[in-house]
Write a protein that holds these residues in place. Structure first.
Motif, short mmCIF file in Angstrom:
data_model
loop_
_atom_site.label_atom_id
_atom_site.label_comp_id
_atom_site.label_asym_id
_atom_site.label_seq_id
_atom_site.Cartn_x
_atom_site.Cartn_y
_atom_site.Cartn_z
N GLN A 139 -90.56 -11.24 5.15
CA GLN A 139 -91.38 -11.47 6.34
C GLN A 139 -92.72 -10.76 6.23
OE1 GLN A 139 -88.80 -10.13 9.50
NE2 GLN A 139 -87.20 -11.63 9.03
N GLU A 140 -92.70 -9.50 5.76
CA GLU A 140 -93.96 -8.76 5.66
C GLU A 140 -94.85 -9.34 4.59
OE1 GLU A 140 -95.63 -4.19 5.14
OE2 GLU A 140 -93.51 -4.54 5.61
N ALA A 141 -94.26 -9.72 3.44
CA ALA A 141 -95.07 -10.31 2.37
C ALA A 141 -95.69 -11.62 2.82
CB ALA A 141 -94.21 -10.52 1.12
N THR A 142 -94.91 -12.45 3.51
CA THR A 142 -95.43 -13.74 3.98
C THR A 142 -96.56 -13.54 4.98
OG1 THR A 142 -93.26 -14.80 3.67
CG2 THR A 142 -94.82 -15.90 5.14
N THR A 143 -96.39 -12.59 5.88
CA THR A 143 -97.44 -12.31 6.87
C THR A 143 -98.72 -11.84 6.18
OG1 THR A 143 -95.82 -11.75 8.58
CG2 THR A 143 -98.06 -10.91 8.88
N ALA A 144 -98.57 -10.95 5.20
CA ALA A 144 -99.74 -10.44 4.47
C ALA A 144 -100.47 -11.57 3.76
CB ALA A 144 -99.30 -9.37 3.47
N ILE A 145 -99.72 -12.47 3.14
CA ILE A 145 -100.33 -13.59 2.43
C ILE A 145 -101.02 -14.53 3.41
CG2 ILE A 145 -99.81 -15.64 1.04
CD1 ILE A 145 -97.46 -13.91 -0.14
N GLN A 146 -100.40 -14.80 4.53
CA GLN A 146 -101.03 -15.66 5.54
C GLN A 146 -102.35 -15.06 6.01
OE1 GLN A 146 -97.89 -15.88 8.46
NE2 GLN A 146 -97.06 -17.78 7.62
N ASN A 147 -102.37 -13.76 6.22
CA ASN A 147 -103.61 -13.10 6.66
C ASN A 147 -104.70 -13.20 5.61
OD1 ASN A 147 -102.37 -12.35 9.06
ND2 ASN A 147 -101.81 -10.31 8.34
N LEU A 148 -104.34 -13.04 4.34
CA LEU A 148 -105.33 -13.14 3.26
C LEU A 148 -105.86 -14.56 3.14
CD1 LEU A 148 -103.59 -10.94 0.53
CD2 LEU A 148 -105.58 -10.33 1.90
#
Length: 349
Positions: A139-148
């Motif tokens: 979940q955290e990795a996906t959120t970080a990628i979405q933000n980038l």
């Protein structure tokens, strides 16, 4: 006794320091840099646990050598370990070369140090039982990628990972692909959960076992869905879900001597052979289904197999490995004497 050599000297001995000039259009260079950035994520957590800071920190050369800066770290909310790093490319002449990423999300694999061993091994078991998608790391990795992606665009972001980090990166990449945002992805030794069929030396025996498995899945799937009133609708949903990420081609790097990832070799080869013998429909069903996912669907549970893919670029290391550690290690992927076979597999509807 600990070595007194400097971090940059350690990098020059064991890292991809041969890449003094980088051609970002060269796939060998991109692969080696991606692997180096993953090793940087490993070493960030090792530095933290061993309290290496400033000039003593061993991690920075693995990204600074290639003109990246550390933008952010990803921290597990359970054991507070660092499981990933976000790098930002800082080209010295203020002009990004073609094919160079603006941001890279690097995800490490399992560490057996005291601070991380329990949590990482638990996540390894979640991979085995197809529950890794429930992890906060995904979940955290996906959120970080979405933000980038929202800042830089999908074409300027890479996902790179090794082992457990590849499983997390695979799910994060799948989530982005479902939104129509395929990300350039490099997954080293990604876990593939299956029986160790690749260890069987006789090819005809391996192929026979896989055909039997595919037929069993097809029969089981027909029985389960035949009991549902919405059989046609469910089958269409399965096709749509798998087809929705078919335009994403993650780079998978696998070693035949590594039982953790070698199943991907047979997984894609079998689908191709099923097409050759005129059994493509059964082969496609086996490609997107596992026995567990079929049975879970029968009782109303969502259990999409995290490790099954419609399309991929599969790179197989052809250099013999002396032991499992070398076959599974990330350092093999920046070896300048790398010998490999690369095949592109594309899912057809």
């Amino acid at each position: 006794m600990r070595s007194m050599s400097s971090p940059i000297e350690n990098f020059r001995v064991s890292g991809p320091s041969h890449l003094t000039t980088v051609d970002w259009q060269n796939p060998h260079h991109r692969r080696a840099i991606a692997a180096s950035l993953v090793e940087g994520a490993y070493k960030i957590e090792r530095d933290r646990q061993e309290n290496r800071q400033g000039p003593q920190a061993e991690a920075p050369p693995y990204w600074e050598f290639f003109h990246f800066s550390l933008n952010h770290v990803l921290i597990d909310n359970v054991d507070h370990s660092i499981f990933g790093a976000i790098y930002e490319y800082k080209y010295p002449f203020q002009l990004n070369p073609q094919n160079a990423p603006k941001y890279v999300v690097a995800l490490r694999g399992t560490l057996t140090q005291p601070d991380t061993r329990t949590r990482d091994l638990k996540l390894d078991f979640q991979c085995i039982f197809n529950r890794i998608h429930q992890s906060s790391r995904v979940q955290e990795a996906t959120t970080a990628i979405q933000n980038l992606v929202s800042v830089a665009g999908a074409g300027n972001v890479w996902i790179v990972g090794h082992s457990l980090g590849s499983a997390i990166g695979l799910l994060a990449g799948k989530n982005m692909a479902k939104m129509g945002l395929p990300i350039e992805t490099y997954l080293f030794n990604p876990p593939f959960i299956s029986a160790p069929i690749e260890r069987i030396k006789e090819e005809r025996v391996r192929h026979g076992i896989r055909i039997a498995g595919s037929v069993m899945k097809a029969g089981l799937n027909a029985v389960v869905k035949g009991r549902n009133n919405n059989h046609g609708e469910s089958e269409q949903q399965d096709r749509d879900l798998f087809s929705s990420i078919a335009a994403w081609f993650p780079n998978l790097f696998v070693n035949p001597a590594d039982h953790i990832c070698s199943g991907y070799i047979g997984y894609f080869e079998h689908r191709k052979k099923m097409e050759e013998i005129g059994a493509s429909r059964i082969g496609k069903l086996a490609t997107k289904s596992s026995v567990e996912s079929i049975l879970s669907g029968a009782i109303g549970k969502d259990s999409e197999p995290y490790d099954l893919l419609p399309s991929a670029i599969v790179n197989v290391n052809l250099t013999p490995a002396s032991d499992f550690r070398r076959a599974h290690g990330v350092e093999q992927w920046w070896n300048p004497n790398f010998h490999y076979r690369s095949l592109t597999y594309q899912f057809s509807h």
